[in-house]
Design an enzyme around this catalytic site. Sequence first.
Site, PDB file in Angstrom:
ATOM      1  N   ASP A 221      -7.057  18.309 -14.705  1.00  0.00           N
ATOM      2  CA  ASP A 221      -7.334  16.716 -15.196  1.00  0.00           C
ATOM      3  C   ASP A 221      -6.906  16.688 -17.266  1.00  0.00           C
ATOM      4  O   ASP A 221      -7.008  17.000 -17.623  1.00  0.00           O
ATOM      5  CB  ASP A 221      -8.878  16.309 -15.359  1.00  0.00           C
ATOM      6  CG  ASP A 221      -8.853  15.071 -15.230  1.00  0.00           C
ATOM      7  OD1 ASP A 221      -8.787  14.554 -16.271  1.00  0.00           O
ATOM      8  OD2 ASP A 221     -10.070  14.539 -15.175  1.00  0.00           O
TER       9      ASP A 221
ATOM     10  N   LYS B  38      -7.572   5.726 -19.485  1.00  0.00           N
ATOM     11  CA  LYS B  38      -7.942   5.817 -21.253  1.00  0.00           C
ATOM     12  C   LYS B  38      -7.160   5.593 -22.178  1.00  0.00           C
ATOM     13  O   LYS B  38      -6.297   4.919 -21.590  1.00  0.00           O
ATOM     14  CB  LYS B  38      -9.061   7.668 -21.214  1.00  0.00           C
ATOM     15  CG  LYS B  38      -9.902   8.108 -19.985  1.00  0.00           C
ATOM     16  CD  LYS B  38     -11.261   7.501 -20.332  1.00  0.00           C
ATOM     17  CE  LYS B  38     -12.093   7.262 -19.606  1.00  0.00           C
ATOM     18  NZ  LYS B  38     -12.224   7.864 -17.998  1.00  0.00           N
TER      19      LYS B  38
ATOM     20  N   ARG C 293       0.719  -1.305  -0.366  1.00  0.00           N
ATOM     21  CA  ARG C 293       0.350   0.114   0.053  1.00  0.00           C
ATOM     22  C   ARG C 293       0.990   0.741  -0.128  1.00  0.00           C
ATOM     23  O   ARG C 293       0.847   1.978  -0.895  1.00  0.00           O
ATOM     24  CB  ARG C 293      -0.884   0.196   1.246  1.00  0.00           C
ATOM     25  CG  ARG C 293      -1.593   0.710   1.579  1.00  0.00           C
ATOM     26  CD  ARG C 293      -3.134   1.468   2.233  1.00  0.00           C
ATOM     27  NE  ARG C 293      -2.966   0.615   3.159  1.00  0.00           N
ATOM     28  CZ  ARG C 293      -2.292   0.507   4.800  1.00  0.00           C
ATOM     29  NH1 ARG C 293      -1.681   1.708   4.409  1.00  0.00           N
ATOM     30  NH2 ARG C 293      -3.115   0.104   5.843  1.00  0.00           N
TER      31      ARG C 293
HETATM   32  C1  LIG Z   1     -12.010  13.451 -17.714  1.00  0.00           C
HETATM   33  C2  LIG Z   1     -12.008  12.247 -17.089  1.00  0.00           C
HETATM   34  N1  LIG Z   1     -11.365  12.157 -15.781  1.00  0.00           N
HETATM   35  C3  LIG Z   1     -11.354  11.571 -14.486  1.00  0.00           C
HETATM   36  C4  LIG Z   1     -12.367  10.408 -14.947  1.00  0.00           C
HETATM   37  C5  LIG Z   1     -12.928   9.618 -13.739  1.00  0.00           C
HETATM   38  O1  LIG Z   1     -11.908   8.138 -14.231  1.00  0.00           O
HETATM   39  P1  LIG Z   1     -11.738   6.880 -13.887  1.00  0.00           P
HETATM   40  O2  LIG Z   1     -13.477   6.617 -14.861  1.00  0.00           O
HETATM   41  O3  LIG Z   1     -11.041   5.599 -14.217  1.00  0.00           O
HETATM   42  O4  LIG Z   1     -12.197   7.388 -12.337  1.00  0.00           O
HETATM   43  C6  LIG Z   1     -13.000  10.372 -16.509  1.00  0.00           C
HETATM   44  C7  LIG Z   1     -13.147   8.875 -15.994  1.00  0.00           C
HETATM   45  O5  LIG Z   1     -15.035   8.504 -17.107  1.00  0.00           O
HETATM   46  C8  LIG Z   1     -12.537  11.428 -17.024  1.00  0.00           C
HETATM   47  O6  LIG Z   1     -13.182  11.385 -18.285  1.00  0.00           O
END
Ligand SMILES: Cc1ncc(COP(=O)(O)O)c(C=O)c1O
Length: 380
Positions: free
Chosen positions: A170, A195, A46
Site C-alpha cells: 500500500d 489521499k 464498467r
Molecule cells: C493507507 C491507506 N490505505 C487504504 C485506505 C482506504 O482507502 P479509501 O478510504 O479510499 O477506501 C486508506 C484510507 O484512509 C489508507 O489510509
Amino acid sequence: MKFETIAIHAGERPDRAFGAMSVPIYQTSTFVFEDVGKTKGYDYSRTANPTRKVLEDTIARLEGGKAGFAFATGMAAETTVMHLLKAGDHVISGDDVYGGTYRLFQNVMREFGLEFTFLRMNSRQAIEQAIKPNTRMLWLETPSNPLLNIVDIEMVADVAKKHKLLTVIDNTFATPYFLRPIEYGVDLVVHSTTKYLNGHCDVVGGAVVTTTDKLTERIQFLLNAMGTCASPFDCWLVLRGIETLAVRMKQHEENAMAVANYLKEHTAVNRVFYPGLPSHPGHEIAKRQMKGFGGIVSFELRGRIEVVNSFLGKIKVFSLAESLGGVASLAERPATMSHASMPEDYRKKVGITDELVRLSVGLENIDDLIEDLRQALELG
Ligand SMILES: Cc1ncc(COP(=O)(O)O)c(C=O)c1O
C-alpha cells in the site's frame, strides 16, 4: 520522461477526438458499436472508459509498472486484490496497517476462508517463521498508518521471491513521488487515491498497479466481474490532482519536517513519529529507499485522553477530520477515528495508544501551522 512530465502528459493527451487539453470526462455508461462485433475500443464503462484509461496509464507509468487500474475507493482496490486468492490461502500482513485494511482482512476476508497472520515486518526471520505451506501473499504498508513504521521493501520482496509469494504494498502515504516499490521487487502496488494522488479532499478513489501480464489480465477480469471501478468524473478529479503531485509532495514534506521538529521539542509531547527524524527507528531505511519522508506526522501527548481532546478542540488551522493527503491540514485521533475498527487490545499491542494524534500536514504557511499547534498545546 521524468516524473513531473509523466504526471502531466501520460496517457492519451491531448485527446484524439478534438484535441482537448483537459482530459474529457466520458460520462457515459455505454458506447455505440461501429458494426456488429466492432467497437471503437470501448463498449461498456464498467469494463473500460477513456477517462479512466488516462488515469490508469498515468498511475502505471508513475509507479513504473505494467498496467494501472482505477477503483471506486482504496478499499475497492484492496478487496479486488484479495480476490486473487482463494479459500484456504494464508496472508502475512504488517500489523499496523490502515484500520480499514485490518477490518477487511479480519472481518470480511476471513469469513471467506482466508487466513491472516499480522506481524511487524521488520525482521526477515519473523516473516520466514510465519510462512506456512498455504501462504500466498505478503501485504505491507510503509510508512505505515498511523505509526509511520518503515519496512525494508527489498528484504520483504526477497523473502517473497524465495518462497514464491505475491508481495502487495500500500503506497498511499509515500506516493510514487517519494517511493517506487516496484523497483525493489514488489508485485502489486495499491493506493487510496483519495489521499495525496487526488490531494484536494474532493473524491474517494483507489488504484492498483501490476507488474506482469498474468496479474494485469486477472485484475482486469476481477475489476470487471466485481464492478469495483471508479467513475469517469472521479477519475478526472484524481488526474487533475496528479498533475501537481510533485510540487505538493515537496511542500508537504517541508512543512511536515518543520512540524515534527517543533513537536519533538515541546514539553507537552511525549513522542513524535516521523521517518524524517534521525531518531526514528526506520530513518536509515527510509533514507535509502525513499526520495522523501512524506507529509504525515503522528505524536503522542503526555497525559490522558482529556489532553488529546483539549488539543483537538482548540486547533483552528488544522481541522479535526479523518483522511489525509489534502492541501488543508487535518488532525485526528486514530484510536477513535481512523483505527476505531481495530479491537482495543490489538491497537494497544501494535502501539496505537489513546494519546496518539495523527497530523496530515497540509500546504498552508508553516508559520500559521506552528502557531496553531502552539496555541492548541497550551495547557488549560
Ligand atoms: C493507507 C491507506 N490505505 C487504504 C485506505 C482506504 O482507502 P479509501 O478510504 O479510499 O477506501 C486508506 C484510507 O484512509 C489508507 O489510509
